[in-house]
Scaffold this active site. Structure first.
Site, PDB file in Angstrom:
ATOM      1  N   HIS A  13       0.850  -1.186   0.000  1.00 29.54           N
ATOM      2  CA  HIS A  13       0.000   0.000   0.000  1.00 29.54           C
ATOM      3  C   HIS A  13       0.884   1.233   0.000  1.00 29.54           C
ATOM      4  CE1 HIS A  13      -3.146   2.825   1.150  1.00 29.54           C
ATOM      5  NE2 HIS A  13      -3.976   1.911   0.711  1.00 29.54           N
ATOM      6  N   ASP A  22      -8.056  -5.437   0.060  1.00 28.36           N
ATOM      7  CA  ASP A  22      -8.472  -6.248  -1.079  1.00 28.36           C
ATOM      8  C   ASP A  22      -8.079  -7.715  -0.955  1.00 28.36           C
ATOM      9  OD1 ASP A  22      -9.690  -4.212  -2.499  1.00 28.36           O
ATOM     10  OD2 ASP A  22      -7.774  -3.504  -3.264  1.00 28.36           O
TER      11      ASP A  22
HETATM   12  N1  ACO Z   1       4.170  -7.577  -4.798  1.00 30.08           N
HETATM   13  C1  ACO Z   1       5.525  -7.569  -4.952  1.00 30.08           C
HETATM   14  N2  ACO Z   1       6.284  -6.466  -4.763  1.00 30.08           N
HETATM   15  C2  ACO Z   1       5.660  -5.339  -4.390  1.00 30.08           C
HETATM   16  C3  ACO Z   1       4.256  -5.277  -4.200  1.00 30.08           C
HETATM   17  C4  ACO Z   1       3.511  -6.455  -4.415  1.00 30.08           C
HETATM   18  N3  ACO Z   1       2.199  -6.464  -4.238  1.00 30.08           N
HETATM   19  N4  ACO Z   1       3.915  -4.028  -3.842  1.00 30.08           N
HETATM   20  C5  ACO Z   1       5.043  -3.316  -3.808  1.00 30.08           C
HETATM   21  N5  ACO Z   1       6.105  -4.093  -4.140  1.00 30.08           N
HETATM   22  C6  ACO Z   1       7.527  -3.730  -4.136  1.00 30.08           C
HETATM   23  C7  ACO Z   1       7.880  -2.902  -5.365  1.00 30.08           C
HETATM   24  O1  ACO Z   1       8.310  -3.716  -6.438  1.00 30.08           O
HETATM   25  C8  ACO Z   1       8.981  -2.027  -4.815  1.00 30.08           C
HETATM   26  O2  ACO Z   1      10.142  -2.828  -4.719  1.00 30.08           O
HETATM   27  P1  ACO Z   1      11.625  -2.157  -4.925  1.00 30.08           P
HETATM   28  O3  ACO Z   1      11.766  -1.166  -3.802  1.00 30.08           O
HETATM   29  O4  ACO Z   1      12.575  -3.300  -4.842  1.00 30.08           O
HETATM   30  O5  ACO Z   1      11.599  -1.510  -6.278  1.00 30.08           O
HETATM   31  C9  ACO Z   1       8.547  -1.746  -3.376  1.00 30.08           C
HETATM   32  O6  ACO Z   1       7.731  -2.865  -3.014  1.00 30.08           O
HETATM   33  C10 ACO Z   1       7.725  -0.455  -3.230  1.00 30.08           C
HETATM   34  O7  ACO Z   1       6.625  -0.547  -4.110  1.00 30.08           O
HETATM   35  P2  ACO Z   1       6.042   0.674  -4.962  1.00 30.08           P
HETATM   36  O8  ACO Z   1       5.512   0.166  -6.260  1.00 30.08           O
HETATM   37  O9  ACO Z   1       7.041   1.790  -5.003  1.00 30.08           O
HETATM   38  O10 ACO Z   1       4.855   1.118  -4.037  1.00 30.08           O
HETATM   39  P3  ACO Z   1       3.677   2.083  -4.425  1.00 30.08           P
HETATM   40  O11 ACO Z   1       3.342   2.852  -3.208  1.00 30.08           O
HETATM   41  O12 ACO Z   1       4.004   2.878  -5.653  1.00 30.08           O
HETATM   42  O13 ACO Z   1       2.488   1.091  -4.837  1.00 30.08           O
HETATM   43  C11 ACO Z   1       0.675  -0.413  -4.651  1.00 30.08           C
HETATM   44  C12 ACO Z   1       1.482   0.714  -3.976  1.00 30.08           C
HETATM   45  C13 ACO Z   1       0.215   0.058  -6.052  1.00 30.08           C
HETATM   46  C14 ACO Z   1      -0.562  -0.683  -3.824  1.00 30.08           C
HETATM   47  C15 ACO Z   1       1.568  -1.676  -4.768  1.00 30.08           C
HETATM   48  O14 ACO Z   1       1.927  -2.123  -3.467  1.00 30.08           O
HETATM   49  C16 ACO Z   1       0.883  -2.809  -5.540  1.00 30.08           C
HETATM   50  O15 ACO Z   1       0.961  -2.844  -6.764  1.00 30.08           O
HETATM   51  N6  ACO Z   1       0.171  -3.738  -4.825  1.00 30.08           N
HETATM   52  C17 ACO Z   1      -0.568  -4.790  -5.506  1.00 30.08           C
HETATM   53  C18 ACO Z   1      -1.911  -4.255  -5.996  1.00 30.08           C
HETATM   54  C19 ACO Z   1      -2.883  -4.012  -4.861  1.00 30.08           C
HETATM   55  O16 ACO Z   1      -3.071  -4.838  -3.989  1.00 30.08           O
HETATM   56  N7  ACO Z   1      -3.535  -2.844  -4.932  1.00 30.08           N
HETATM   57  C20 ACO Z   1      -4.543  -2.467  -3.939  1.00 30.08           C
HETATM   58  C21 ACO Z   1      -4.075  -1.327  -3.107  1.00 30.08           C
HETATM   59  S1  ACO Z   1      -5.212  -0.962  -1.816  1.00 30.08           S
HETATM   60  C22 ACO Z   1      -6.503  -0.195  -2.570  1.00 30.08           C
HETATM   61  O17 ACO Z   1      -6.397   0.456  -3.554  1.00 30.08           O
HETATM   62  C23 ACO Z   1      -7.754  -0.406  -1.909  1.00 30.08           C
END
Ligand code: ACO
Length: 426
Positions: A305, A360
């Site tokens: 998140h 979710d």
């Molecule tokens: N699986 C694997 N790796 C992940 C995940 C994941 N679900 N989420 C984040 N990461 C990793 C990224 O690859 C990144 O790694 P790095 O530092 O080695 O490059 C690090 O964690 C930080 O992630 P970001 O993408 O920079 O985080 P951001 O805040 O931009 O994204 C998000 C947040 C979109 C929710 C992301 O965690 C994600 O894609 N999650 C999966 C989709 C999801 O569950 N969305 C629902 C969110 S809640 C809602 O909207 C109700």
């Protein structure tokens, strides 16, 4: 501590005010930055940018705290109903018994939608995603009330009630269209969630029995989704509304933003991911390896998140409910979900990045237990999030300092050059 921040660029120092919120969070007010320095702030994805001041919802992502108008989400879920939460978010007060009864009556009096709207459903392909239908029909509502100003004092409440009342009808009709069953008209004698379930699942040739446990579980899910401060869809609603587009159009845009798999669409993707593991016979370890592989675009859906770097408090509430509702169930997906979650929480990759299950991760399992099909999951989220969108829109519209949302950029394209005639282009 001083209430001034200093930014040093070369020999020049610029002073900018610091502002502090009611929970002690601080920001540098950069509204005058460009005027005093010629510089703009660059922040892809707005990860460090406050788009507004807001008194609706407070989140402390490090501690895993979520408050609506000051009330902790756990208490809200224990004591309120979804319509009570709508009232709280919209009008910044908990309703008295009488105010709540009046509000409920207003909502149940508005559940019918203009009859012509049925034609929209016929125009979409049978397998259209219900979010496509929902965003379109919500936008179309604006044309039925086009002579009203949704922000005028005598129209705002009417518009908000209309949207809250009609969205379940429009959503259930999207589902009925997709399965080729007759549309079911709303029943004002039923509660908000009971009525929605009836429109989803009753058929003219059978007697429909309300399932109160399922209705309660769904009502709680709606409450848990009611608002989440400046998330992607709420920000979209504010951005669209900032051009003075009406509330229906702004909400329709919010529905589109919610649809994406990185936002509300994740609940559908979680179930698809769990089903994929079950059907392919893949292991949890393989799934985690894929999520950690930077060469693979796969992410563990329902994990991570932007704001929460701790357990999402909504996931905590929902996890307990999920286990209760599915106790004794032999749903293989629940077992996979539990194992996947436990393994991820012990994996160094997820620990280092503070990736926890979000709302979710569990919501889909409850929707599934209620009988809601996977491609309606994000629609459920939209019904729950609606009062948040409306409240965010209203707060923005009432702000005397409101300006159209119009970010700057850093241009990285070609510098000026002469325009060549077509015959001289390579
Ligand atoms: N699986 C694997 N790796 C992940 C995940 C994941 N679900 N989420 C984040 N990461 C990793 C990224 O690859 C990144 O790694 P790095 O530092 O080695 O490059 C690090 O964690 C930080 O992630 P970001 O993408 O920079 O985080 P951001 O805040 O931009 O994204 C998000 C947040 C979109 C929710 C992301 O965690 C994600 O894609 N999650 C999966 C989709 C999801 O569950 N969305 C629902 C969110 S809640 C809602 O909207 C109700």
């Amino acid at each position: 501590m001083s209430n001034i921040a200093e930014i040093k660029v070369g020999e020049q120092t610029y002073q900018l005010p610091l502002i502090e919120g009611s929970e002690g969070e601080k920001a540098i007010d950069i509204r005058k930055l460009r005027a005093v320095s010629g510089l703009v702030a660059l922040d892809e994805g707005f990860a460090n940018t406050g788009g507004c001041s807001s008194s609706i919802t407070f989140i402390d992502g490090e501690k895993g705290i979520l408050h609506h108008r000051g009330y902790p989400i756990e208490q809200v879920c224990d004591h309120a109903s979804f319509l009570e939460v709508c009232y709280l978010l919209l009008f910044d007060k908990l309703p008295t018994q009488q105010e709540l009864s009046e509000f409920k009556s207003e909502v149940s009096d508005n559940v019918l939608v203009p009859e012509e709207i049925k034609n929209f459903y016929k125009a979409f392909p049978r397998d259209a995603h219900p979010m496509a239908l929902l965003s379109s029909v919500v936008c179309s509502l604006s044309s039925y009330y086009q002579h009203e100003d949704s922000n005028a004092p005598d129209h705002f409440r009417k518009t908000a009630v209309r949207l809250i009342a009609k969205l379940p009808t429009l959503a259930a009709w999207a589902y009925k269209t997709s399965i080729g069953e007759p549309l079911v008209y709303p029943d004002s004698n039923l509660g908000y969630t009971e009525n929605f379930l009836k429109m989803m699942f009753s058929v003219p040739n059978k007697t429909y029995q309300t399932n109160t446990d399922m209705a309660k579980a769904l009502d709680k899910l709606f409450m848990l989704h009611a608002d989440h401060e400046q998330n992607c869809s709420a920000t979209t609603v504010r951005v669209v509304g900032s051009s003075e587009a009406n509330l229906y159009a702004s909400v329709a845009a919010g529905i589109c933003a919610l649809w994406g798999p990185l936002h509300g669409g994740a609940n559908q993707k979680v179930l698809e991911m769990l089903t994929g593991i079950k059907e392919s016979g893949g292991t949890i370890a393989e799934c985690l390896e894929m999520a950690k592989d930077k060469g693979n675009s796969f992410r563990l859906m329902g994990f991570g998140h932007r704001v929460y770097k701790n357990f999402d408090p909504r996931a905590r509430v929902i996890k307990a409910d999920c286990e209760k509702l599915l106790a004794g169930s032999d749903d293989p997906l629940l077992k996979i979900a539990k194992n996947l979650c436990d393994s991820a929480l012990q994996d160094q990759y997820f620990i280092d990045r503070k990736l926890y299950p979000n709302v979710d991760f569990y919501s889909g399992l409850i929707y599934r237990a209620i009988g809601i099909p996977t491609d309606m999951f994000t629609v459920m989220f939209a019904i729950g999030r609606l009062p948040g969108w409306i409240s965010q829109w209203k707060e923005m519209m009432d702000n005397p300092e409101r300006r159209i949302a119009r970010p700057r950029q850093i241009y990285t394209g070609a510098t000026p050059r002469d325009f060549p005639p077509i015959s001289q282009r390579g």
